[in-house]
Design a protein around this motif. Structure first.
Motif, PDB file in Angstrom:
ATOM      1  N   TYR A  49       9.108   0.678   9.091  1.00  0.00           N
ATOM      2  CA  TYR A  49       9.533  -0.695   8.804  1.00  0.00           C
ATOM      3  C   TYR A  49       9.237  -1.531  10.039  1.00  0.00           C
ATOM      4  O   TYR A  49       9.536  -1.119  11.162  1.00  0.00           O
ATOM      5  N   SER A  50       8.631  -2.698   9.824  1.00  0.00           N
ATOM      6  CA  SER A  50       8.392  -3.639  10.926  1.00  0.00           C
ATOM      7  C   SER A  50       9.151  -4.928  10.650  1.00  0.00           C
ATOM      8  O   SER A  50       8.876  -5.616   9.655  1.00  0.00           O
ATOM      9  N   ALA A  51      10.104  -5.239  11.514  1.00  0.00           N
ATOM     10  CA  ALA A  51      10.896  -6.465  11.339  1.00  0.00           C
ATOM     11  C   ALA A  51      10.019  -7.703  11.493  1.00  0.00           C
ATOM     12  O   ALA A  51      10.183  -8.687  10.763  1.00  0.00           O
ATOM     13  N   ALA A  52       9.049  -7.659  12.424  1.00  0.00           N
ATOM     14  CA  ALA A  52       8.187  -8.830  12.670  1.00  0.00           C
ATOM     15  C   ALA A  52       7.409  -9.201  11.403  1.00  0.00           C
ATOM     16  O   ALA A  52       7.244 -10.373  11.081  1.00  0.00           O
ATOM     17  N   GLU A  53       6.932  -8.198  10.689  1.00  0.00           N
ATOM     18  CA  GLU A  53       6.166  -8.431   9.457  1.00  0.00           C
ATOM     19  C   GLU A  53       7.088  -8.496   8.243  1.00  0.00           C
ATOM     20  O   GLU A  53       6.661  -8.869   7.163  1.00  0.00           O
ATOM     21  N   ASP A  54       8.348  -8.061   8.413  1.00  0.00           N
ATOM     22  CA  ASP A  54       9.273  -7.782   7.320  1.00  0.00           C
ATOM     23  C   ASP A  54       8.551  -6.965   6.255  1.00  0.00           C
ATOM     24  O   ASP A  54       8.457  -7.344   5.087  1.00  0.00           O
ATOM     25  N   GLY A 277      -2.681   7.565  15.692  1.00  0.00           N
ATOM     26  CA  GLY A 277      -2.305   6.728  14.551  1.00  0.00           C
ATOM     27  C   GLY A 277      -0.803   6.682  14.407  1.00  0.00           C
ATOM     28  O   GLY A 277      -0.114   7.684  14.622  1.00  0.00           O
ATOM     29  N   MET A 278      -0.281   5.515  14.078  1.00  0.00           N
ATOM     30  CA  MET A 278       1.161   5.368  13.863  1.00  0.00           C
ATOM     31  C   MET A 278       1.400   4.709  12.513  1.00  0.00           C
ATOM     32  O   MET A 278       0.597   3.894  12.053  1.00  0.00           O
ATOM     33  N   ALA A 279       2.536   5.046  11.917  1.00  0.00           N
ATOM     34  CA  ALA A 279       2.876   4.501  10.600  1.00  0.00           C
ATOM     35  C   ALA A 279       2.917   2.977  10.614  1.00  0.00           C
ATOM     36  O   ALA A 279       2.495   2.329   9.648  1.00  0.00           O
ATOM     37  N   VAL A 280       3.375   2.389  11.710  1.00  0.00           N
ATOM     38  CA  VAL A 280       3.493   0.918  11.750  1.00  0.00           C
ATOM     39  C   VAL A 280       2.110   0.254  11.711  1.00  0.00           C
ATOM     40  O   VAL A 280       1.970  -0.880  11.244  1.00  0.00           O
ATOM     41  N   GLU A 281       1.069   0.973  12.150  1.00  0.00           N
ATOM     42  CA  GLU A 281      -0.290   0.425  12.038  1.00  0.00           C
ATOM     43  C   GLU A 281      -0.698   0.315  10.565  1.00  0.00           C
ATOM     44  O   GLU A 281      -1.336  -0.659  10.157  1.00  0.00           O
ATOM     45  N   ASP A 282      -0.302   1.316   9.779  1.00  0.00           N
ATOM     46  CA  ASP A 282      -0.561   1.261   8.334  1.00  0.00           C
ATOM     47  C   ASP A 282       0.244   0.128   7.688  1.00  0.00           C
ATOM     48  O   ASP A 282      -0.237  -0.543   6.772  1.00  0.00           O
ATOM     49  N   THR A 283       1.466  -0.060   8.175  1.00  0.00           N
ATOM     50  CA  THR A 283       2.327  -1.129   7.650  1.00  0.00           C
ATOM     51  C   THR A 283       1.674  -2.493   7.847  1.00  0.00           C
ATOM     52  O   THR A 283       1.560  -3.296   6.905  1.00  0.00           O
ATOM     53  N   VAL A 284       1.225  -2.745   9.066  1.00  0.00           N
ATOM     54  CA  VAL A 284       0.588  -4.029   9.401  1.00  0.00           C
ATOM     55  C   VAL A 284      -0.685  -4.225   8.562  1.00  0.00           C
ATOM     56  O   VAL A 284      -0.913  -5.295   7.991  1.00  0.00           O
ATOM     57  N   ALA A 285      -1.501  -3.171   8.467  1.00  0.00           N
ATOM     58  CA  ALA A 285      -2.771  -3.279   7.742  1.00  0.00           C
ATOM     59  C   ALA A 285      -2.526  -3.462   6.240  1.00  0.00           C
ATOM     60  O   ALA A 285      -3.167  -4.300   5.597  1.00  0.00           O
ATOM     61  N   ALA A 286      -1.583  -2.696   5.690  1.00  0.00           N
ATOM     62  CA  ALA A 286      -1.301  -2.789   4.252  1.00  0.00           C
ATOM     63  C   ALA A 286      -0.750  -4.167   3.893  1.00  0.00           C
ATOM     64  O   ALA A 286      -1.141  -4.766   2.884  1.00  0.00           O
ATOM     65  N   LYS A 287       0.129  -4.689   4.733  1.00  0.00           N
ATOM     66  CA  LYS A 287       0.707  -6.015   4.491  1.00  0.00           C
ATOM     67  C   LYS A 287      -0.389  -7.085   4.552  1.00  0.00           C
ATOM     68  O   LYS A 287      -0.441  -8.004   3.738  1.00  0.00           O
TER      69      LYS A 287
END
Length: 297
Positions: A49-54, A277-287
């Motif tokens: 979960y990334s708060a910056a991207e929600d 690789g980190m999960a938050v990188e996938d979060t940012v890219a997917a969003k």
């Protein structure tokens, strides 16, 4: 899909936020890896979960090392994007494309920070999916005069060279390809070292992208111990990276610390960025992909 370079601002922010600890608003455990021992494969589970991207996502990724059927990619992945307000699943995305693009983008971020000032020669060891995505973004962002490619199976290196425009040359030995290179990218499925410190020009920068298991290696001890070592996450590197664990090399900094300005980049030294690789990188890219798609539809 968007060009990988468009992911850079979001990924830089995510790396810095991750390294800022609780204040950065990134929640992600070290990935869970389930062995599929009978078939020589693994399933990785990567929630964040990334708060910056929600933004809330989980990536499921399978990776198989010695597959007889080379028509199937070594890594396959799916990203689940949830609505963080109520937990509803909003989208399923092709995680393989996202993984290829975000990984290459993070290597480019590391290279921007760490490469020697007058880098002219790029060397890529490996010729799979990651070799293509790295080549694309590196040729877009940097001005290399020469690109050298080596792969264990030479015909795959030639296929890569023939499919791209640019000053590309295939080498039949890794040592020749590496000799004198300013920036080296290792994107292989090697489980024992294929890059050796004695080959590497002092001051070169290496992005080590393969060897994502605690008992797999791409780089030898000499290179690991005589370079300044950067990672995405200290905790992950000390759990997942054979290059880091087995060499006993000391981690100098997380990329996020360099981006925040709390640690120096040291481009004049020989540097290694060990990418896991980190999960938050996938979060940012997917969003980013989902938002681009939503805007068009």
């Amino acid at each position: 899909l968007p060009r990988a370079s468009l992911l850079l601002p979001g990924l830089e922010a995510a790396l810095a936020n991750f390294s800022a600890g609780a204040a950065g608003g990134v929640a992600q455990p070290v990935r869970t890896v389930v062995p599929v021992a009978r078939h020589g494969g693994f399933l990785g589970v990567m929630p964040a979960y990334s708060a910056a991207e929600d933004a809330l996502t989980t990536k499921l990724v399978t990776f198989y090392e010695h597959k007889k059927d080379s028509s199937v990619p070594s890594h396959q992945a799916t990203v689940f994007l949830f609505d963080p307000r109520n937990g509803t699943l909003k989208a399923l995305l092709d995680g393989s494309v996202i993984t290829a693009k975000r990984t290459a983008a993070v290597s480019a971020i590391a290279t921007k920070l760490l490469m020697p000032p007058f880098a002219e020669v790029l060397c890529i060891l490996g010729a799979g999916v990651q070799a293509y995505s790295h080549y694309d973004i590196f040729m877009e962002l940097f001005s290399f005069k020469e690109v050298r490619i080596w792969n264990r199976t030479k015909e795959n290196a030639e296929k890569l060279a023939n499919s791209v425009d640019g000053p590309v040359r295939v080498y039949s030995s890794a040592q020749e390809a590496v000799s004198g290179a300013d920036v080296i990218i290792t994107v292989t499925m090697a489980t024992t070292p294929i890059l050796f410190g004695e080959w590497v020009k002092p001051g070169a920068h290496i992005n080590a992208v393969g060897a994502s298991r605690p008992d797999w290696r791409e780089l030898d001890d000499e290179l690991m111990k005589n370079s300044i070592l950067f990672v995405e996450s200290r905790e992950a590197a000390l759990t997942e990276s054979g290059d880091v664990i087995l060499s006993g090399a000391e981690i100098f900094a997380e990329l996020g610390e360099v981006l925040q300005g709390t640690k120096p980049a040291l481009p004049e030294k020989t540097t290694v960025f060990k990418s896991l690789g980190m999960a938050v990188e996938d979060t940012v890219a997917a969003k980013f992909v989902y938002d681009s798609w939503s805007a068009r539809n």
